[in-house]
Enzyme design. Structure first.
Site, PDB file in Angstrom:
ATOM      1  N   ASP A 131       0.815  -1.209   0.000  1.00 19.01           N
ATOM      2  CA  ASP A 131       0.000   0.000   0.000  1.00 19.01           C
ATOM      3  C   ASP A 131       0.852   1.264   0.000  1.00 19.01           C
ATOM      4  O   ASP A 131       2.072   1.218   0.224  1.00 19.01           O
ATOM      5  CB  ASP A 131      -0.886   0.014   1.246  1.00 19.01           C
ATOM      6  CG  ASP A 131      -2.333  -0.370   0.936  1.00 19.01           C
ATOM      7  OD1 ASP A 131      -2.716  -0.333  -0.245  1.00 19.01           O
ATOM      8  OD2 ASP A 131      -3.070  -0.710   1.882  1.00 19.01           O
TER       9      ASP A 131
ATOM     10  N   TYR B 152       7.270  -9.904   6.561  1.00 21.97           N
ATOM     11  CA  TYR B 152       7.065  -8.482   6.829  1.00 21.97           C
ATOM     12  C   TYR B 152       7.578  -8.133   8.219  1.00 21.97           C
ATOM     13  O   TYR B 152       7.462  -8.918   9.165  1.00 21.97           O
ATOM     14  CB  TYR B 152       5.577  -8.112   6.739  1.00 21.97           C
ATOM     15  CG  TYR B 152       5.059  -8.007   5.327  1.00 21.97           C
ATOM     16  CD1 TYR B 152       5.063  -6.787   4.649  1.00 21.97           C
ATOM     17  CD2 TYR B 152       4.583  -9.129   4.657  1.00 21.97           C
ATOM     18  CE1 TYR B 152       4.589  -6.685   3.348  1.00 21.97           C
ATOM     19  CE2 TYR B 152       4.108  -9.037   3.350  1.00 21.97           C
ATOM     20  CZ  TYR B 152       4.111  -7.807   2.713  1.00 21.97           C
ATOM     21  OH  TYR B 152       3.654  -7.707   1.417  1.00 21.97           O
TER      22      TYR B 152
END
Length: 321
Positions: free
Chosen positions: A65, A129
């Site tokens: 994003d 992540y």
């Protein structure tokens, strides 16, 4: 792409690249007349200078994003040189792309030659992540300007890390993660397998003096799976932070997961994008950027479409994290 002209050589490459996500509307290209722009726009603009017979398109492995960073994302691309010209070596390709990249917050790290049926998104067996937190920051302007877009600064002086670690254990394994998926996801299935979820003290910031570091504590949350749902990592992070602050208990996290309800009172919060980093995308036969792909285990037609030899494929249609 169409068929190559006689004598033209088409080569497929896997490239690893990194970016500081603050300036971009995510990694994916933004098409049309919009003012927003993605990392992919700059990569493909740089690739125009390779003079490929057909336009070079990057197929990104992991969509992120706006505001999310990447220490290592990946993509595959095809470069078709004119008749009589040999394919670029991976080293020359890396250097050429970096030379023509117009944005200083993007860098191509390394490239590999791969088979023509290799797919950067479908072949990936693991994505990791990192989410960075900072505690002991009562006011946002107390945090160094060099850290403000690289972590989530919390006003609390401390976190109950033991409770966060206990809560994270409830998330491990194969589950329906609907409760941690934001609206707008194109995923056909919300079942994912979370292989790792850890909470640990992070190193002191290299951007701060010892005086500035006094009272600040950095924390690292790491998550590993073959794939993630839309904003799954940021929603899991927000719930774990709520546990660390005493707002939720570890047992409540288990109940949230089992509820499969993305609109519940405690699981609608999404951690800020700027604390999230894509750390690694891994492929079978390729370690942590330590050598060439081992093609021996991938013989036969369609081999690169199967995923890791001993691991089941997970859906790859989630949106940005």
């Amino acid at each position: 792409m169409g068929s190559a002209p006689a004598g033209a050589v088409r080569a497929r490459y896997l490239v690893y690249f990194q970016y500081w996500g603050t300036a971009f509307n995510g990694v994916a290209a933004v098409r049309g007349a919009q003012r927003a722009i993605g990392v992919q726009n700059f990569l493909e603009e740089a690739a125009e200078r390779l003079n490929s017979v057909e336009p070079v398109k990057f197929t990104i492995s992991s969509r992120t994003d706006a505001g999310v960073h990447a220490l290592s994302n990946s993509a595959h691309l095809d470069v078709q040189r004119r008749s009589g010209q040999p394919p670029f070596s991976p080293e020359v390709l890396t250097e050429a792309l970096n030379t023509h990249l117009r944005h200083p917050a993007i860098r191509v790290v390394r490239a590999f030659r791969v088979p023509s049926n290799f797919h950067a998104r479908h072949t990936a067996t693991s994505r990791t992540y990192l989410y960075r937190l900072a505690t002991g920051c009562p006011r946002p302007n107390q945090l160094s300007v060099f850290e403000r877009n690289l972590c989530w600064a919390l006003q609390a002086n401390s976190l109950d890390v033991a409770a966060m670690q206990e809560a994270a254990q409830h998330l491990l394994g194969t589950h329906d993660f609907s409760a941690f998926q934001s609206a707008g996801s194109p995923a056909k299935s919300s079942v994912r397998t979370l292989r790792r979820a850890t909470v640990s003290p992070g190193p002191a910031s290299p951007f701060l003096s010892s005086q500035e570091n006094r009272g600040l504590q950095f924390w690292s949350l790491e998550f590993e799976s073959q794939s993630f749902l839309y904003r799954q990592v940021r929603r899991m992070t927000a719930v774990l932070v709520a546990v660390g602050l005493g707002v939720l208990t570890p047992a409540q996290v288990k109940a949230i997961l089992e509820s499969r309800d993305p609109l519940g009172r405690h699981q609608t919060r999404v951690a800020p994008a700027h604390g999230l980093f894509l750390m690694a995308v891994r492929y079978p036969g390729l370690g942590d950027l330590d050598g060439s792909l081992d093609f021996a285990q991938w013989e036969g037609p369609g081999a690169w479409d199967r995923g890791a030899p001993s691991q089941p494929r997970e859906p790859m249609d989630g949106g940005p994290v």
